[in-house]
Scaffold this active site. Structure first.
Site, PDB file in Angstrom:
ATOM      1  N   CYS A 220      40.412 -67.779  70.509  1.00 18.12           N
ATOM      2  CA  CYS A 220      40.228 -67.460  71.922  1.00 18.12           C
ATOM      3  C   CYS A 220      41.527 -66.939  72.534  1.00 18.12           C
ATOM      4  O   CYS A 220      42.546 -67.623  72.525  1.00 18.12           O
ATOM      5  CB  CYS A 220      39.758 -68.713  72.661  1.00 18.12           C
ATOM      6  SG  CYS A 220      39.517 -68.416  74.418  1.00 18.12           S
TER       7      CYS A 220
ATOM      8  N   ARG B  74      32.622 -78.739  75.351  1.00 22.28           N
ATOM      9  CA  ARG B  74      33.962 -78.782  74.769  1.00 22.28           C
ATOM     10  C   ARG B  74      34.875 -79.757  75.508  1.00 22.28           C
ATOM     11  O   ARG B  74      35.083 -79.649  76.712  1.00 22.28           O
ATOM     12  CB  ARG B  74      34.595 -77.381  74.806  1.00 22.28           C
ATOM     13  CG  ARG B  74      35.885 -77.273  73.984  1.00 22.28           C
ATOM     14  CD  ARG B  74      36.573 -75.937  74.197  1.00 22.28           C
ATOM     15  NE  ARG B  74      35.638 -74.844  74.203  1.00 22.28           N
ATOM     16  CZ  ARG B  74      35.187 -74.233  73.117  1.00 22.28           C
ATOM     17  NH1 ARG B  74      35.617 -74.586  71.934  1.00 22.28           N
ATOM     18  NH2 ARG B  74      34.314 -73.242  73.219  1.00 22.28           N
TER      19      ARG B  74
ATOM     20  N   CYS C 133      50.977 -64.522  87.201  1.00 21.17           N
ATOM     21  CA  CYS C 133      49.619 -64.211  87.657  1.00 21.17           C
ATOM     22  C   CYS C 133      49.578 -64.187  89.187  1.00 21.17           C
ATOM     23  O   CYS C 133      50.131 -65.071  89.844  1.00 21.17           O
ATOM     24  CB  CYS C 133      48.633 -65.248  87.125  1.00 21.17           C
ATOM     25  SG  CYS C 133      46.928 -64.874  87.576  1.00 21.17           S
TER      26      CYS C 133
ATOM     27  N   CYS D 267      36.705 -65.002  71.194  1.00 16.96           N
ATOM     28  CA  CYS D 267      36.480 -65.379  72.580  1.00 16.96           C
ATOM     29  C   CYS D 267      37.670 -64.834  73.370  1.00 16.96           C
ATOM     30  O   CYS D 267      38.775 -64.740  72.831  1.00 16.96           O
ATOM     31  CB  CYS D 267      36.406 -66.906  72.698  1.00 16.96           C
ATOM     32  SG  CYS D 267      36.233 -67.484  74.403  1.00 16.96           S
TER      33      CYS D 267
ATOM     34  N   CYS E  19      45.482 -70.341  91.866  1.00 19.55           N
ATOM     35  CA  CYS E  19      44.769 -71.525  91.354  1.00 19.55           C
ATOM     36  C   CYS E  19      45.743 -72.718  91.331  1.00 19.55           C
ATOM     37  O   CYS E  19      46.756 -72.675  90.615  1.00 19.55           O
ATOM     38  CB  CYS E  19      44.222 -71.241  89.960  1.00 19.55           C
ATOM     39  SG  CYS E  19      43.359 -69.653  89.837  1.00 19.55           S
TER      40      CYS E  19
ATOM     41  N   CYS F 130      30.977 -68.738  78.010  1.00 17.87           N
ATOM     42  CA  CYS F 130      31.703 -70.006  77.943  1.00 17.87           C
ATOM     43  C   CYS F 130      32.143 -70.291  79.369  1.00 17.87           C
ATOM     44  O   CYS F 130      32.982 -69.573  79.912  1.00 17.87           O
ATOM     45  CB  CYS F 130      32.902 -69.856  76.998  1.00 17.87           C
ATOM     46  SG  CYS F 130      33.980 -71.297  77.008  1.00 17.87           S
TER      47      CYS F 130
ATOM     48  N   CYS G 263      47.279 -74.291  88.130  1.00 18.27           N
ATOM     49  CA  CYS G 263      47.722 -73.447  87.017  1.00 18.27           C
ATOM     50  C   CYS G 263      49.226 -73.157  86.978  1.00 18.27           C
ATOM     51  O   CYS G 263      49.797 -72.622  87.928  1.00 18.27           O
ATOM     52  CB  CYS G 263      46.949 -72.137  87.043  1.00 18.27           C
ATOM     53  SG  CYS G 263      47.283 -71.152  85.561  1.00 18.27           S
TER      54      CYS G 263
END
Ligand code: SAM
Ligand code: DTB
Ligand code: SF4
Length: 324
Positions: free
Chosen positions: A107, A270, A63, A138, A67, A198, A70
């Site tokens: 998801c 959640r 990616c 999702c 972040c 979400c 991550c």
């Protein structure tokens, strides 16, 4: 503190939660806060069950974003195996398995900054196929344009996950390759396309209580509020800048869930990443504080999760039903 919040009523339309009011909630004596949260929970959810979503990483790693938490960022050496976009038949097989294990929502997550048109075309097919299996859908695919959000919505995507992650003030310590406003814009595009939102965050990244309050105030002030609010406890992955982050006091994690429940009475809150590292008693405390949804399955996206067998055993011990 606003009296309506103390009285556990929903805010009148347009009433904004100030960060200070939310900080006051965090500052309540622990038992008072958790009692308040459980009272709100019981008032707004007749069904006290836990909703189960299973995650699948449909495109893993490499990616371009930075972040700091991550393992999928190309900038960090985490030893992660990069995987291309999964074919539809593999996604269907995973969805069938999730349903057979007891999940109600599937998801699909992809390590993209934002999907390209060909990615959207593929995900449209995946969404249609997963829906045909009788599961809620999702997806979390990064930033969306209004057009791409509309295409996913038209394919029948029920929820789009896109987290704010933390407060506006702390955000630039964690991510520099996209702004807070970029995230809010995507959330707006998701709403305009008629999908459910979400949206939540991560704690344990070195932020303060004020940042946790700022995140929750921002979420609670959304109109409408998100239907689903994932609260992730940082999973510290070797090679990421946050690999040695200071552990958050578990009671502050519980406080975060409790405040989320009080501010967003109708949302599924959640209990997300970090469950594998939690004791059954800690998870129980999280449910008492108002969490009523979990990620269910051996893996989250790239890291481990509590096993489905263990989760079923815990729910049974607590006499908690699975709800839709
Ligand atoms: N790439 C897309 C994006 O960022 O929007 C979707 C996938 S991304 C992995 C989804 C969310 O997972 C992030 O927003 C973050 O809240 C959460 N997450 C990622 N790594 C995590 C970690 N190590 N611990 C806890 N939560 C994490
Ligand atoms: C969310 O808030 N948490 C999930 C889901 N949305 C996509 C992801 C957690 C990821 C944890 C780290 C990993 O497994 O890669
Ligand atoms: Fe990429 Fe999403 Fe990970 Fe950020 S959280 S590095 S955008 S996969």
């Amino acid at each position: 503190m606003n009296d309506q919040v103390v009285a556990l009523d929903l805010p009148a339309s347009g009433l904004l939660y100030s960060e200070d009011a939310v900080i006051e909630l965090f500052a309540l004596p622990f038992l008072e806060l958790v009692f308040k949260a459980q009272s709100v929970h019981q008032k707004h959810f007749k069904d006290s069950g836990i909703q189960l979503s299973t995650l699948m990483s449909v495109k893993t790693g490499a990616c371009p974003e930075d972040c700091s938490y991550c393992p999928q960022s190309a900038r960090y050496k985490t030893g992660l195996k990069v995987e291309q976009l999964k074919p539809i038949d593999e996604i269907i097989a995973a969805a069938k398995a999730a349903k057979a294990t007891g999940a109600t929502r599937f998801c699909m997550g992809a390590a993209w900054r934002s999907p390209k048109q060909k990615d959207i075309n593929h995900m449209v097919k995946a969404i249609e196929a997963v829906r045909a299996e009788g599961l809620e859908t999702c997806a979390t695919l990064g930033m969306l344009t209004p057009h791409h959000a509309a295409e996913l919505g038209a394919a029948g995507l029920d929820y789009y996950n896109h987290n704010l992650d933390t407060s506006l003030e702390f955000y630039s310590e964690i991510i520099t390759t996209r702004t807070y406003q970029d995230r809010l814009d995507t959330l707006e595009n998701v709403r305009s396309a008629g999908m459910k939102v979400c949206c939540g965050g991560i704690v344990g990244m070195g932020e303060g209580q004020k940042d946790r309050a700022g995140l929750l105030a921002t979420l609670a002030n959304m109109d409408p509020q998100p239907e689903s609010v994932p609260i992730n406890n940082l999973v510290k992955v070797e090679g990421t800048p946050l690999e040695n982050a200071q552990e958050l006091d578990p009671l502050d994690f519980v406080r975060t869930l409790a405040v989320a429940r009080i501010l967003m009475p109708r949302a599924r809150v959640r209990l997300s990443a970090g469950r594998e590292q939690m004791s059954d008693e800690m998870q129980t405390l999280c449910f008492i504080a108002g969490a009523n949804s979990i990620f269910y399955g051996e893996e989250l996206l790239t890291t481990g999760n509590a096993t489905p067998e263990h989760d079923r055993g815990l729910l049974k011990r607590l006499k908690l039903e699975v709800s839709a």
